[in-house]
Design an enzyme around this catalytic site. Structure first.
Site, PDB file in Angstrom:
ATOM      1  N   HIS A   1       0.770  -1.276  -0.179  1.00 36.49           N
ATOM      2  CA  HIS A   1       0.042  -0.029  -0.082  1.00 36.49           C
ATOM      3  C   HIS A   1       0.796   1.406  -0.195  1.00 36.49           C
ATOM      4  O   HIS A   1       0.632   2.204   0.851  1.00 36.49           O
ATOM      5  CB  HIS A   1      -1.070  -0.135   1.068  1.00 36.49           C
ATOM      6  CG  HIS A   1      -2.192  -0.994   0.955  1.00 36.49           C
ATOM      7  ND1 HIS A   1      -3.245  -0.870  -0.067  1.00 36.49           N
ATOM      8  CD2 HIS A   1      -2.367  -2.282   1.621  1.00 36.49           C
ATOM      9  CE1 HIS A   1      -3.820  -1.854  -0.012  1.00 36.49           C
ATOM     10  NE2 HIS A   1      -3.577  -2.636   0.991  1.00 36.49           N
TER      11      HIS A   1
ATOM     12  N   HIS B   1      -6.636  -4.026  -5.081  1.00 32.54           N
ATOM     13  CA  HIS B   1      -6.619  -2.695  -5.345  1.00 32.54           C
ATOM     14  C   HIS B   1      -6.088  -2.508  -6.728  1.00 32.54           C
ATOM     15  O   HIS B   1      -6.425  -1.229  -7.320  1.00 32.54           O
ATOM     16  CB  HIS B   1      -5.480  -2.106  -4.307  1.00 32.54           C
ATOM     17  CG  HIS B   1      -6.437  -2.081  -3.034  1.00 32.54           C
ATOM     18  ND1 HIS B   1      -6.851  -0.871  -2.545  1.00 32.54           N
ATOM     19  CD2 HIS B   1      -6.581  -2.861  -2.090  1.00 32.54           C
ATOM     20  CE1 HIS B   1      -7.247  -1.001  -1.453  1.00 32.54           C
ATOM     21  NE2 HIS B   1      -7.243  -2.403  -0.812  1.00 32.54           N
TER      22      HIS B   1
ATOM     23  N   ASP C   1      -1.687  -5.554  -3.852  1.00 33.38           N
ATOM     24  CA  ASP C   1      -2.072  -4.467  -3.152  1.00 33.38           C
ATOM     25  C   ASP C   1      -0.755  -3.507  -2.905  1.00 33.38           C
ATOM     26  O   ASP C   1      -0.808  -2.881  -1.949  1.00 33.38           O
ATOM     27  CB  ASP C   1      -2.655  -4.539  -1.719  1.00 33.38           C
ATOM     28  CG  ASP C   1      -4.153  -5.381  -2.068  1.00 33.38           C
ATOM     29  OD1 ASP C   1      -4.779  -5.107  -3.111  1.00 33.38           O
ATOM     30  OD2 ASP C   1      -4.705  -5.887  -1.121  1.00 33.38           O
TER      31      ASP C   1
END
Length: 151
Positions: A57, A127, A91
């Site tokens: 992330h 994501h 992600d």
């Protein structure tokens, strides 16, 4: 350009970035001498050591910290994992604001690992897929700013 217009253009910006990055990489401009497996490879021989990480992330320093703790990179952020295999299960996007830096970092490690008998495998997860589908429900403004600056 307002935020809605910018968000609508994110998939094109990401696609454009990836295309340019791959073109420059294959040409040897970013990362020279890439002796890595074909893009279509879906199976690999079992490694002596397997490390799996996910949900980075956009936090480059935590990514580097995790890889140092596993012995995959040294203090200079170069591959030191020998014949180990790192699998990054996705992600990378949406939160920390350093997503592009992580993409570049993992590509650099991939080339270094192969030269040392190791491997780095990167995958897309929800994501990445959500962003391609123009669903930005969990996208942090830092992420948008990184891509806006890149564009």
């Amino acid at each position: 350009m307002n935020s809605n217009d910018f968000c609508k253009n994110i998939p094109n910006l990401v696609s454009s970035f990836v295309d340019t990055f791959i073109d420059f990489t294959v040409a040897g401009i970013f990362l020279p001498d890439p002796p890595f497996p074909p893009f279509s490879q879906t199976t690999y021989p079992p490694p002596d050591r397997l490390i799996v990480v996910g949900d980075l992330h956009g936090d480059l320093s935590k990514t580097q910290q995790a890889l140092r703790l596993t012995g995959l990179i040294d203090a200079g952020d170069r591959w030191s994992g020998g014949a180990a295999t790192l699998v990054q299960v996705g992600d990378v996007l949406d939160r920390g604001g350093e997503e592009l830096k992580i993409v570049y970092f993992l590509e650099k490690l991939k080339r270094q690992a192969v030269k040392d008998g190791g491997n780095v495998i990167t995958m897309n997860e929800n994501h990445e897929i959500l962003n391609v589908d123009r669903n930005f429900y969990s996208t942090d403004p830092y992420w948008l700013e990184e891509f806006r600056n890149w564009a």
